[in-house]
Write a protein that holds these residues in place. Structure first.
Motif, PDB file in Angstrom:
ATOM      1  N   PHE A 170       0.673  -1.190  -0.072  1.00 34.01           N
ATOM      2  CA  PHE A 170       0.055   0.063   0.073  1.00 34.01           C
ATOM      3  C   PHE A 170       1.006   1.245   0.158  1.00 34.01           C
ATOM      4  N   ILE A 171       1.975   1.197   0.800  1.00 37.20           N
ATOM      5  CA  ILE A 171       3.001   2.393   0.437  1.00 37.20           C
ATOM      6  C   ILE A 171       3.323   2.737  -0.977  1.00 37.20           C
ATOM      7  N   GLY A 200      -5.055   6.002  -4.999  1.00 33.97           N
ATOM      8  CA  GLY A 200      -4.781   6.601  -3.717  1.00 33.97           C
ATOM      9  C   GLY A 200      -5.440   6.362  -2.542  1.00 33.97           C
ATOM     10  N   SER A 201      -6.913   6.513  -2.814  1.00 30.34           N
ATOM     11  CA  SER A 201      -7.858   6.206  -1.716  1.00 30.34           C
ATOM     12  C   SER A 201      -7.750   4.662  -1.182  1.00 30.34           C
ATOM     13  N   LEU A 260      -4.444   4.320   0.662  1.00 30.21           N
ATOM     14  CA  LEU A 260      -4.362   4.964   1.837  1.00 30.21           C
ATOM     15  C   LEU A 260      -5.281   4.372   2.787  1.00 30.21           C
ATOM     16  N   ILE A 261      -6.349   3.937   2.565  1.00 27.23           N
ATOM     17  CA  ILE A 261      -7.202   3.326   3.477  1.00 27.23           C
ATOM     18  C   ILE A 261      -6.590   1.663   3.808  1.00 27.23           C
ATOM     19  N   GLY A 262      -6.072   1.188   2.671  1.00 27.97           N
ATOM     20  CA  GLY A 262      -5.424  -0.281   3.069  1.00 27.97           C
ATOM     21  C   GLY A 262      -4.305   0.084   4.004  1.00 27.97           C
ATOM     22  N   LEU A 263      -3.372   1.161   3.958  1.00 24.72           N
ATOM     23  CA  LEU A 263      -2.359   1.229   4.543  1.00 24.72           C
ATOM     24  C   LEU A 263      -2.724   1.529   5.981  1.00 24.72           C
ATOM     25  N   VAL A 273       3.143   5.780  -3.773  1.00 23.08           N
ATOM     26  CA  VAL A 273       4.224   6.066  -4.436  1.00 23.08           C
ATOM     27  C   VAL A 273       3.741   5.849  -6.184  1.00 23.08           C
ATOM     28  N   PHE A 274       3.243   4.829  -6.499  1.00 24.57           N
ATOM     29  CA  PHE A 274       2.575   4.715  -7.686  1.00 24.57           C
ATOM     30  C   PHE A 274       1.801   5.776  -8.213  1.00 24.57           C
TER      31      PHE A 274
END
Length: 732
Positions: free
Chosen positions: A248-249, A312-313, A316-319, A253-254
């Motif tokens: 997820f990080i 991105g959403s 971020l949520i998964g992270l 970056v992707f």
């Protein structure tokens, strides 16, 4: 639009399977409609007034005649209970479309032929009537066929052997889509590697060709969209296999790389357009080309931005969920949303794409968090941040997005406040209607400017949207449903009249749109049948054509006579066009004669059935029949299962003690038949079942359930060659 409405009316009329018409009446009516379209096209081609409009309408009616031929072919299959939406229908339909495209070189015929050919191929390999099982090699060949066909079409249009810009765009998109789907369709490592290399190579070659050999900014932009789609597909493939905190990080970056690449690409594209108007062997740029390129660029940039927001959403949520462990992640998400939103609102000079992407990710994560937390105080705080963001942003799109978000936030807040209240949804919609109406009225207090204009546009749109939504809500007080419907009709009608008289373009368009939507939905609530749709659409089509013709005549809006003469496609090859029309009518006659001959001379047999009740796209309601002979004995079923893909077979049927024909054996060349045995042609797809082409029985609309409940036997006519037609269904 008027011609489209008339064509839809014709299709609905025949799809209704109106019991008031017999077989001969339906066939003659369908042939008459074809002649009517082609005749009208010819008459308008001879018109001396408003040549520009009449030449255009003549061409459109010629296309309408070809489409009505397709409806007539579908009707023949309906009359004789042949296959529903089968590849044969689209194949027969595609032949005149292809011939017209070659003869006239008219873009609508190119697109129609392209669509029909692809439907033919798709229905042939993946028919709706039976499931087909293919090996990996066969699926690769099928997908490769679609890719190759579209690549050839693209090359022909690129070299201008076929002059059709829409066909060029569509074939390019479908070529890349085919490769992209193939690259994700197989588990075999060798196939996956080869197809991913092929997909990447096509993208790289596209960039080189359209940037260095034949400069084309529009195609470069589409190629960039293909590259973005490829990257996103691979990202989700990897996510499904390797979801973790690290992944997820990398996802964030992707997103950063994707958005950076988006910005750099369009900078490169603008620089390329300034430094070279043409390329070696390329095309001269023009104002129209620049507009098309800019429009394509905006669309692609928007798509890439939305993709970045989505990934991105999710990342971020998964992270947050993966990293928080025992800590409740919804509060971390809420804090992260505020940290993303606040600096982006305050820092106005950052790159717009990056800025609005981060802002949207923050809003999306925040909406997830407040719905998850279910705390009124935090929902109110986020609502305040959203409202503050509305006043700090600029631009119609940004204001519309934020206004939509504020309404969603209020909806979540109302859901939390009204939890446990009966018919809470109706109260929520009612309150949202009132709040948006207050916003629309309150914008008058602001000074004139873009912000006031955007607030007025958003307030009106959402007021009418929620007011329309109210007409579908349950009664929250006596006669509420009736009151909301009357209120909607009166308010929207009055708004349409007022805004049209005041020359308010946006408000007039919104009001009239909701007025027509309301009329359409409520009319069909009461009269939801294909026949009523047909009558309504025919009237609307005639009205639209009449109004536009009167307006064109009164305003003298027309194209020059010389340009009209060049555009008149009936004058290009009238003899060839006439031959194609005669062939179409000849096919209808031949199909009718062959079917009537089989019904008159074929052998009558009786089969046991188990019906279902679906609907065909073009042909209306029908009953799907599953015969006892569709499932062969286990030994033969095992033999058929070993044959992946479709294969044609012949089956020998014999009567049982009741006179019902049952499966006896597969026919082999040289077999002799007894007096009562018959041969019937079938297809198998490796699923232990046989398809005979008599599995559809068309019925008047709304009677399918009754037929399904009562019909138990089918009476079939079978020719000596094994072709079969379904004659009727009976209870015993």
């Amino acid at each position: 639009m008027g011609v489209s409405l008339l064509l839809a009316a014709i299709i609905y009329f025949f799809a209704a399977n109106w019991s008031g018409l017999g077989r001969a009446d339906k066939i003659l009516t369908s042939a008459g409609i074809i002649v009517l379209f082609y005749g009208a096209s010819y008459i308008l081609s001879k018109a001396k007034i408003m040549l520009g409009h009449h030449s255009f309408l003549s061409s459109v009616l010629l296309v309408g005649g070809c489409i009505s031929f397709g409806a007539a072919v579908a009707l023949l299959n309906q009359i004789y209970n042949s296959h529903a939406d089968s590849y044969e229908l689209f194949l027969i339909w595609s032949i005149p479309a292809l011939l017209f495209a070659v003869i006239t070189r008219y873009n609508p015929f190119y697109i129609l032929a392209y669509t029909l050919v692809h439907l033919t191929l798709w229905q042939y390999f993946y028919p709706t009537s039976l499931p087909v099982m293919y090996s990996d090699e066969q699926r690769l060949l099928i997908g490769g066929l679609f890719a190759i066909v579209n690549f050839i079409l693209f090359v022909l249009t690129e070299k201008e052997l076929l002059r059709s810009h829409p066909l060029k765009i569509v074939s390019f998109i479908i070529f890349h889509s085919s490769l992209l789907i193939l690259s994700s369709a197989f588990n075999d490592a060798l196939y996956k590697l080869g197809l991913n290399i092929a997909c990447a190579a096509a993208i790289v070659i596209g960039f080189y060709y359209f940037a260095r050999i034949r400069l084309n900014k529009t195609m470069l932009t589409l190629n960039a969209l293909s590259a973005s789609a490829f990257a996103v597909f691979k990202f989700f493939e990897l996510m499904s296999a390797h979801a973790s905190t690290t992944f997820f990080i990398l996802g964030l970056v992707f997103v950063a790389l994707l958005l950076t690449g988006n910005v750099l690409f369009f900078r490169f594209l603008n620089k390329l357009g300034r430094t070279a108007a043409t390329s070696e062997g390329g095309e001269t740029s023009s104002h129209a080309d620049a507009q098309k390129s800019n429009m394509a660029g905006k669309i692609v940039s928007t798509i890439v931005t939305v993709i970045g927001i989505l990934i991105g959403s999710i990342s971020l949520i998964g992270l947050v969920i993966a990293a928080t462990g025992d800590i409740e992640p919804q509060y971390i998400l809420y804090a992260a949303a505020l940290l993303l939103i606040a600096p982006v609102i305050l820092l106005r000079r950052s790159n717009p794409v990056v800025r609005y992407t981060l802002l949207t990710i923050g809003y999306a994560v925040g909406m997830v968090s407040i719905a998850w937390i279910d705390a009124i105080s935090l929902s109110l705080l986020f609502l305040a941040v959203s409202i503050g963001g509305w006043f700090r942003l600029h631009g119609r799109a940004q204001h519309f997005f934020t206004y939509s978000l504020i309404n969603s936030n209020i909806a979540i807040l109302l859901f939390q406040l009204l939890e446990g209240v009966q018919d809470a949804a109706a109260y929520m919609v009612l309150i949202l209607t009132g709040l948006n109406a207050l916003v629309y009225a309150g914008q008058l207090l602001l000074r004139a400017g873009p912000m006031r204009q955007h607030l007025r546009e958003c307030g009106l749109l959402f007021t009418l949207l929620f007011l329309f939504w109210l007409t579908f809500m349950n009664d929250i007080f006596p006669q509420a449903h009736v009151l909301f419907n009357v209120l909607n009709f009166v308010v929207v009608t009055a708004a349409a009249f007022v805004f049209v008289r005041r020359n308010k373009a946006y408000e007039s368009a919104v009001s009239l749109s909701f007025w027509f939507i309301y009329i359409a939905f409520k009319y069909y609530d009461l009269l939801w049948t294909l026949l009523h749709k047909s009558i309504t659409l025919a009237i609307l089509g005639a009205v639209v054509i009449s109004i536009t013709s009167i307006y064109a005549y009164r305003t003298r809006a027309s194209i020059s006579d010389e340009a009209s003469h060049r555009r008149l496609i009936l004058r290009k090859s009238p003899i060839l066009i006439a031959i194609v029309i005669i062939l179409q009518l000849g096919y209808i006659g031949y199909h009718t004669a062959a079917s009537e001959s089989l019904l008159s001379n074929g052998t009558s047999i009786k089969l046991q059935i188990e019906p279902l009740d679906p609907r065909s796209l073009l042909q209306g309601d029908y009953v799907t029949l599953n015969y006892s002979i569709s499932t062969p004995p286990q030994a033969i079923a095992d033999e058929l299962e070993e044959k992946p893909g479709m294969s044609r077979i012949k089956v020998v049927l014999r009567p049982d003690d009741r006179g019902v024909y049952i499966f006896d054996r597969l026919y082999k060349k040289g077999d002799t038949l007894s007096d009562k045995e018959v041969i019937i042609n079938g297809k198998t797809s490796g699923w232990q079942s046989i398809y005979y082409g008599i599995e559809t029985y068309f019925v008047p609309e709304g009677t399918g359930t009754e037929t399904e409940q009562n019909a138990r036997f089918a009476h079939i006519k079978v020719s000596k060659s094994g072709d079969a037609l379904l004659e009727r269904l009976t209870k015993q």
